[in-house]
Design a protein around this motif. Structure first.
Motif, PDB file in Angstrom:
ATOM      1  N   LEU A  14      10.639  -2.290   1.918  1.00  0.00           N
ATOM      2  CA  LEU A  14      10.478  -2.140   0.473  1.00  0.00           C
ATOM      3  C   LEU A  14      11.792  -2.479  -0.219  1.00  0.00           C
ATOM      4  O   LEU A  14      12.849  -1.977   0.162  1.00  0.00           O
ATOM      5  N   ARG A  34       6.480   4.778  -3.243  1.00  0.00           N
ATOM      6  CA  ARG A  34       6.098   3.672  -2.365  1.00  0.00           C
ATOM      7  C   ARG A  34       6.833   3.702  -1.027  1.00  0.00           C
ATOM      8  O   ARG A  34       6.417   3.047  -0.068  1.00  0.00           O
ATOM      9  N   SER A  35       7.910   4.470  -0.952  1.00  0.00           N
ATOM     10  CA  SER A  35       8.635   4.572   0.316  1.00  0.00           C
ATOM     11  C   SER A  35       7.790   5.234   1.401  1.00  0.00           C
ATOM     12  O   SER A  35       8.089   5.089   2.587  1.00  0.00           O
ATOM     13  N   ASP A  49       7.833  -5.902   0.663  1.00  0.00           N
ATOM     14  CA  ASP A  49       7.192  -5.414  -0.560  1.00  0.00           C
ATOM     15  C   ASP A  49       8.258  -5.348  -1.645  1.00  0.00           C
ATOM     16  O   ASP A  49       9.143  -4.489  -1.610  1.00  0.00           O
ATOM     17  N   THR A  79       9.917  -2.785 -11.703  1.00  0.00           N
ATOM     18  CA  THR A  79       9.204  -1.951 -12.659  1.00  0.00           C
ATOM     19  C   THR A  79       9.573  -2.329 -14.089  1.00  0.00           C
ATOM     20  O   THR A  79      10.570  -3.012 -14.339  1.00  0.00           O
ATOM     21  N   SER A 101       5.075  -7.082  -6.844  1.00  0.00           N
ATOM     22  CA  SER A 101       4.366  -6.262  -7.821  1.00  0.00           C
ATOM     23  C   SER A 101       5.291  -5.879  -8.961  1.00  0.00           C
ATOM     24  O   SER A 101       6.507  -5.721  -8.770  1.00  0.00           O
ATOM     25  N   VAL A 159       9.437  -4.942  -5.570  1.00  0.00           N
ATOM     26  CA  VAL A 159       8.955  -4.246  -6.762  1.00  0.00           C
ATOM     27  C   VAL A 159       9.958  -4.391  -7.904  1.00  0.00           C
ATOM     28  O   VAL A 159      11.157  -4.171  -7.727  1.00  0.00           O
ATOM     29  N   THR A 205       8.633   5.345  -8.909  1.00  0.00           N
ATOM     30  CA  THR A 205       7.862   4.305  -8.230  1.00  0.00           C
ATOM     31  C   THR A 205       8.404   4.022  -6.844  1.00  0.00           C
ATOM     32  O   THR A 205       7.656   3.969  -5.854  1.00  0.00           O
ATOM     33  N   ARG A 245       6.553  -2.683   7.112  1.00  0.00           N
ATOM     34  CA  ARG A 245       6.861  -3.060   5.724  1.00  0.00           C
ATOM     35  C   ARG A 245       8.279  -2.638   5.355  1.00  0.00           C
ATOM     36  O   ARG A 245       8.708  -1.530   5.653  1.00  0.00           O
TER      37      ARG A 245
END
Length: 303
Positions: free
Chosen positions: A153, A247-248, A181, A185, A234, A183, A243, A151
């Motif tokens: 990020l 997530r890392s 992934d 926020t 997300s 993101v 965040t 993955r």
């Protein structure tokens, strides 16, 4: 001639880990690898010392460090084109100069002689803030370093529409056959008017939808160019700093864009990048972004 992946070496464990990561990345992208070590011995001893005299200890050490790193790279990836250079200057200057002709600059999270307990070495922080090419600071646990999460990020900020960071992340995911992934926020304003015309129903719904729209807009062009990349999108509520760092732990690489703001050392990029460089559980790629066309905006939390 293709621009190389450049990696800084100083003989420390962190720099050897960075060499391993840079070798793998060069192989993935079909690029040559350039090892750069900084040593000031030439300034004081002369480029061509007396052959009859013993060689300066600093020269011997510099040659040993680069030779060992080159051998390590060759053993890890036989057939990879590897060059090694010793620059007669300080480490930050040597790496920033090398970054002028590099597709990527890779550094460890701390160098030889770093004080125990430092979160990030000063040289790594400086080059991440000032290099003109993307910089990867290699840090994290063994799973991340070995690419076992599958993955990449990516954090999306306000100015990331088809940005260099977005493009970098898609390429990184594509060459790894990894999930991307993405993101974005969001947070509710502290003093949001209850009668705002767009906030009918649950107020958080509007902000989540708006974050999703910004995310889609940022990715649209890259999605068309990389249709095979698997995406996970997300839009969680919360601070980007916390965040992305959290997530890392499930990523092999964290990609963040950075617009240079100048000012205090170590604050030349936003707080999200600064926190990630010190606390992320995987390697962190800092990708220089284009400045907005309008007048320079104040520093913001991004993404």
């Amino acid at each position: 001639m293709e621009l190389p992946v450049v990696v800084g070496v100083d003989g420390s464990d962190a720099s050897l880990t960075a060499v391993d990561w840079a070798v793998d990345e060069a192989v993935r992208h079909g690029r040559p690898l350039r090892l750069v070590h900084a040593s000031l011995w030439e300034r004081y001893e002369g480029v061509a010392p007396d052959p009859a005299a013993d060689r300066p200890a600093e020269q011997v050490l510099a040659e040993q460090i680069t030779a060992a790193a080159a051998e390590r790279a060759g053993q890890r990836a036989p057939g990879l084109a590897v060059t090694a250079d010793v620059a007669a200057t300080d480490a930050a200057t040597a790496l920033l100069d090398a970054a002028q002709e590099a597709v990527l600059l890779v550094v460890g999270d701390r160098g030889r002689g770093a004080v125990a307990g430092l979160l990030l070495g000063s040289v790594s922080l400086l080059v991440a803030a000032r290099a003109h090419c993307p910089v990867v600071v290699v840090r994290g646990d063994r799973q991340a370093l070995d690419g076992e999460h599958g993955r990449v990020l990516l954090g999306i900020g306000d100015h990331d529409v088809d940005s260099p960071a977005v493009r970098f992340a898609f390429r990184a995911a594509a060459v790894r056959d990894a999930e991307l992934d993405v993101v974005r926020t969001w947070r509710r304003p502290l003093h949001e008017p209850a009668d705002h015309p767009l906030l009918a129903g649950e107020p958080g719904t509007y902000h989540a939808q708006r974050a999703g729209e910004l995310l889609d807009e940022a990715l649209a062009a890259a999605v068309r160019d990389h249709p095979g990349v698997r995406l996970r999108r997300s839009t969680p509520e919360g601070t980007a700093r916390r965040t992305m760092t959290a997530r890392s732990a499930a990523a092999d690489l964290l990609v963040l864009g950075a617009r240079r703001h100048g000012g205090v050392f170590g604050r030349e990029f936003g707080g999200v990048v600064h926190r990630a460089l010190h606390h992320a559980a995987c390697p962190v790629a800092v990708v220089p972004q284009r400045r907005p066309a309008t007048a320079e905006a104040p520093e913001e939390e991004e993404p």
